[in-house]
Design a protein around this motif. Sequence first.
Motif, short mmCIF file in Angstrom:
data_model
loop_
_atom_site.label_atom_id
_atom_site.label_comp_id
_atom_site.label_asym_id
_atom_site.label_seq_id
_atom_site.Cartn_x
_atom_site.Cartn_y
_atom_site.Cartn_z
N ARG A 297 12.79 50.95 40.52
CA ARG A 297 14.18 50.57 40.80
C ARG A 297 15.14 51.63 40.32
O ARG A 297 15.03 52.13 39.20
CB ARG A 297 14.52 49.24 40.14
N HIS B 66 18.54 50.28 44.62
CA HIS B 66 17.48 50.77 45.51
C HIS B 66 16.11 50.50 44.90
O HIS B 66 15.88 50.73 43.72
CB HIS B 66 17.65 52.27 45.75
N LEU B 67 15.20 50.01 45.74
CA LEU B 67 13.84 49.74 45.31
C LEU B 67 12.87 50.60 46.11
O LEU B 67 13.04 50.78 47.32
CB LEU B 67 13.47 48.27 45.52
N GLU C 52 22.88 45.67 42.26
CA GLU C 52 21.86 45.94 41.24
C GLU C 52 21.24 44.64 40.75
O GLU C 52 20.04 44.59 40.46
CB GLU C 52 22.48 46.71 40.07
N VAL D 159 12.62 42.57 42.19
CA VAL D 159 11.45 43.30 41.67
C VAL D 159 10.24 42.38 41.46
O VAL D 159 9.13 42.68 41.94
CB VAL D 159 11.80 44.05 40.38
N ALA E 44 18.75 43.54 43.27
CA ALA E 44 17.58 44.42 43.20
C ALA E 44 16.70 44.05 42.00
O ALA E 44 15.47 43.99 42.11
CB ALA E 44 18.02 45.87 43.10
N GLN E 45 17.34 43.79 40.87
CA GLN E 45 16.60 43.41 39.67
C GLN E 45 15.85 42.09 39.87
O GLN E 45 14.70 41.94 39.44
CB GLN E 45 17.56 43.29 38.49
#
Length: 228
Positions: free
Chosen positions: A97, A101-102, A78, A85, A81-82
């Motif tokens: 998001r 997962h994006l 996570e 972005v 992923a953050q």
Amino acid sequence: MIAIKSKFYTGIILMILFTAVFICIFMPLFDGKNGLEYLDNLYNSISKGSAYYVDAVRTEVETIQSPEMTVTLTMKSEVQAQQTVPLFMKAGAQVGRDGAHLTVTGNMVRVLGHCLDDAQFMYDNDGASVSSKYGYAEKAVLYNWWSALKAMDFDLKQQKKFNAARIAEMVNKKAVETAYNYYGIEGQKISERFGVVLFSLIFYVVYTLWYGFGIMYLFEGAGLQLEH
């Protein structure tokens, strides 16, 4: 018992000198580095000039037809992923998001072009421009690009968009990976360091033969011979 004293003592002298040079190689005598580190940096700096593909890859990116895309990317965590972005958002893409997962929707040419801009900064050792853009370490930014493009390649293949996937993979391997691996290394032309390069190659051959003859003379001097 020594069979041939002249060869035996020649072998001892060669091995003593070989050992002395070997010790010197591993001492920080070359700009604060040992011999192996110095030559490793030298050859890396020379190879950097021949590993520049950003412009060629950028031209390939421009050939993408129907560049509008929607891809689903699965990142490793996570947190990653953050961090990923803003990489896409600054390229004008819309990003959703859900945990690691994006879902990215945008223009692929623009996204990959933005990625290549970051790769160019890193290749030029201008990491400050990358870290200031996203607010965290420049190498982490490029690693996140690498992970995102790898996930993009997978998703595009799932969508049977094989040409777009090929170009995304090309950006990753020829631009992102190269910029990451050569970050911090100052590129040099081989013509600028030809003398050092030539000396290192000749020294390698001579030093290898030096060791071989030293062992051979020791064995022959001790009365040992290879026969066939």
